[in-house]
Design a protein around this motif. Structure first.
Motif, PDB file in Angstrom:
ATOM      1  N   TYR A  57       0.431  -0.947   0.314  1.00 36.08           N
ATOM      2  CA  TYR A  57       0.014   0.122  -0.294  1.00 36.08           C
ATOM      3  C   TYR A  57       0.838   1.235  -0.453  1.00 36.08           C
ATOM      4  CZ  TYR A  57      -3.228   3.344   2.031  1.00 36.08           C
ATOM      5  OH  TYR A  57      -3.493   4.546   2.083  1.00 36.08           O
ATOM      6  N   MET A  61      -0.065   7.299  -3.096  1.00 34.20           N
ATOM      7  CA  MET A  61      -0.901   7.122  -5.248  1.00 34.20           C
ATOM      8  C   MET A  61      -1.921   6.407  -4.375  1.00 34.20           C
ATOM      9  SD  MET A  61       3.277   5.721  -6.560  1.00 34.20           S
ATOM     10  CE  MET A  61       4.471   6.722  -6.673  1.00 34.20           C
ATOM     11  N   GLU A  62      -2.227   6.554  -3.573  1.00 36.37           N
ATOM     12  CA  GLU A  62      -3.619   5.451  -3.199  1.00 36.37           C
ATOM     13  C   GLU A  62      -4.151   4.691  -4.818  1.00 36.37           C
ATOM     14  OE1 GLU A  62      -7.165   6.559  -2.067  1.00 36.37           O
ATOM     15  OE2 GLU A  62      -5.613   7.788  -0.811  1.00 36.37           O
ATOM     16  N   SER A  63      -2.546   3.706  -3.914  1.00 40.30           N
ATOM     17  CA  SER A  63      -2.466   2.776  -4.840  1.00 40.30           C
ATOM     18  C   SER A  63      -2.097   1.264  -3.480  1.00 40.30           C
ATOM     19  CB  SER A  63      -1.106   2.951  -6.052  1.00 40.30           C
ATOM     20  OG  SER A  63      -1.204   1.578  -6.246  1.00 40.30           O
ATOM     21  N   LEU A  89      -5.616  -5.145  -8.069  1.00 36.46           N
ATOM     22  CA  LEU A  89      -5.540  -3.234  -7.610  1.00 36.46           C
ATOM     23  C   LEU A  89      -6.836  -3.112  -6.788  1.00 36.46           C
ATOM     24  CD1 LEU A  89      -3.791  -0.966  -7.784  1.00 36.46           C
ATOM     25  CD2 LEU A  89      -4.815  -0.174  -9.754  1.00 36.46           C
ATOM     26  N   ASP A  91      -9.278  -0.507  -4.653  1.00 38.76           N
ATOM     27  CA  ASP A  91      -9.803   0.564  -3.767  1.00 38.76           C
ATOM     28  C   ASP A  91      -9.293   0.962  -3.085  1.00 38.76           C
ATOM     29  OD1 ASP A  91     -11.275   3.293  -5.020  1.00 38.76           O
ATOM     30  OD2 ASP A  91     -11.900   2.388  -2.681  1.00 38.76           O
ATOM     31  N   VAL A 298       2.873  -2.041  -7.104  1.00 33.11           N
ATOM     32  CA  VAL A 298       1.593  -1.451  -6.803  1.00 33.11           C
ATOM     33  C   VAL A 298       1.772  -0.232  -7.761  1.00 33.11           C
ATOM     34  CG1 VAL A 298       0.513  -3.059  -5.191  1.00 33.11           C
ATOM     35  CG2 VAL A 298       1.974  -1.048  -4.491  1.00 33.11           C
ATOM     36  N   ARG A 302      -0.872   1.254 -10.825  1.00 30.97           N
ATOM     37  CA  ARG A 302      -2.547   2.531 -10.369  1.00 30.97           C
ATOM     38  C   ARG A 302      -1.594   3.171 -12.245  1.00 30.97           C
ATOM     39  NH1 ARG A 302      -6.117   3.480  -7.746  1.00 30.97           N
ATOM     40  NH2 ARG A 302      -6.858   4.844  -7.844  1.00 30.97           N
ATOM     41  N   TYR A 305      -4.089   0.896 -14.761  1.00 32.99           N
ATOM     42  CA  TYR A 305      -5.018   0.948 -14.868  1.00 32.99           C
ATOM     43  C   TYR A 305      -5.573   2.630 -14.843  1.00 32.99           C
ATOM     44  CZ  TYR A 305      -9.215   1.223 -11.740  1.00 32.99           C
ATOM     45  OH  TYR A 305     -10.701   2.040 -10.998  1.00 32.99           O
ATOM     46  N   GLU A 306      -5.483   4.061 -14.546  1.00 30.94           N
ATOM     47  CA  GLU A 306      -5.533   4.994 -14.706  1.00 30.94           C
ATOM     48  C   GLU A 306      -5.575   4.924 -16.154  1.00 30.94           C
ATOM     49  OE1 GLU A 306      -3.412   7.729 -12.535  1.00 30.94           O
ATOM     50  OE2 GLU A 306      -4.509   6.852 -10.614  1.00 30.94           O
TER      51      GLU A 306
END
Length: 319
Positions: A57, A61-63, A89, A91, A298, A302, A305-306
């Motif tokens: 975590y 990076m909110e990842s 991944l 939330d 991770v 991220r 994914y984005e």
């Protein structure tokens, strides 16, 4: 939930430069104590094979997610890849899975990027020559990553399969625009070169073949195969022996790896945040034992994914 195949991951077109930048940020966060990453547990169904669970975590990076990755050395004889696996991944607010994606490309590219980040702090910035030992995916991504950081002019490639070294050399010379020479002896891909990367299979009971004195004064090496290629005396000859993570290194020592390897003086997060010094002299040998970290995965996932969401790549699946 978004599903991304290996082709989907590659089609997103995240560059090596993007991954290097993400890992620079991630290692600084790690050095400041702002990540969560337990040592990776694993199971072992065949000799020298592994399947690892790698959770991590990165709050900034909110990842958050986990990689379930395998490495099977005998796969190559079956025409199968050495590394395979998936990355989930999640939330960060709800824990709900956002995506499942192939991790092969991620593993290869983030490993090369981590080597380049280590070299930025431990190698001489004017480094022009590099030796690549093992000409698979890691050999390719590591050479590409190093070419993003250093003014490389010539590479030397060794593989136990001489044909693999020849194919690799032709491909990488065309891709990167400098001379890549296949060599028939391991020593030719190590001795007297500015940078050296070894990436053979990780072995529990290795018979290492790189002795002291092959790595020249002032050179940097990145063993990605633990201690499979480098002897204990070669490690002890290095003035600056670092790792990407002290806890992971200790964990691996406890389960039987690195039995003849000195304790690293620092990890990359400590070096990047100034807790420990990187290269201090032009003539010192330096090395980073990069073990492969879940936070690297991770951080990379991220971005993928984005970009996939923005480009409409992948397939939506019901949970």
């Amino acid at each position: 939930m978004l599903y991304l195949s290996r082709k989907d991951v590659e089609d997103v077109n995240v560059s090596m430069k993007d991954i290097i930048a993400a890992l620079e940020k991630m290692f600084r966060e790690k050095g400041n104590g702002n990540v969560e990453m337990p040592p990776k547990p694993g199971v072992h169904t065949r000799p020298d094979a592994f399947i690892h669970a790698m959770p991590a975590y990165i709050p900034s990076m909110e990842s958050v997610g986990v990689k379930w990755v395998s490495g099977y050395p005998e796969n190559q004889k079956k025409g199968l890849p050495y590394i395979t696996g998936l990355l989930i991944l999640n939330d960060a607010d709800t824990g709900i899975p956002l995506a499942v994606m192939d991790c092969t490309w991620i593993t290869g590219v983030r490993t090369g990027a981590a080597s380049a980040v280590a070299a930025r702090y431990l190698a001489r910035p004017e480094s022009e020559t590099i030796g690549i030992v093992a000409c698979g995916l890691q050999g390719r991504t590591n050479l590409e990553a190093m070419a993003n950081i250093f003014p490389l002019k010539r590479a030397f490639a060794f593989d136990t399969d001489s044909r693999a070294a020849e194919v690799y050399s032709e491909e990488m010379a065309d891709r990167l625009g400098f001379e890549v020479t296949p060599v028939g002896a391991l020593r030719e891909a190590v001795e007297g070169l500015d940078l050296v990367v070894t990436s053979g299979p990780i072995l529990k009971e290795p018979t290492p073949s790189i002795p002291p004195e092959w790595l020249a004064p002032g050179s940097f090496a990145c063993p990605l195969d633990f201690d499979s290629y480098w002897t204990g005396d070669a490690f002890r000859e290095v003035e600056k022996l670092a790792t990407d993570d002290r806890s992971q290194f200790s964990y691996y020592r406890e389960v039987g790896y690195f039995t003849d390897t000195p304790e690293p003086y620092a990890d990359l997060g400590e070096i990047m945040t100034g807790v420990a010094r990187g290269r201090e002299r032009k003539d010192e040998r330096s090395m980073s034992l990069n073990l492969g970290l879940a936070i690297e995965d991770v951080a990379s996932a991220r971005i993928i994914y984005e970009r996939a969401l923005a480009a409409g790549v992948g397939k939506d699946l019901p949970l």
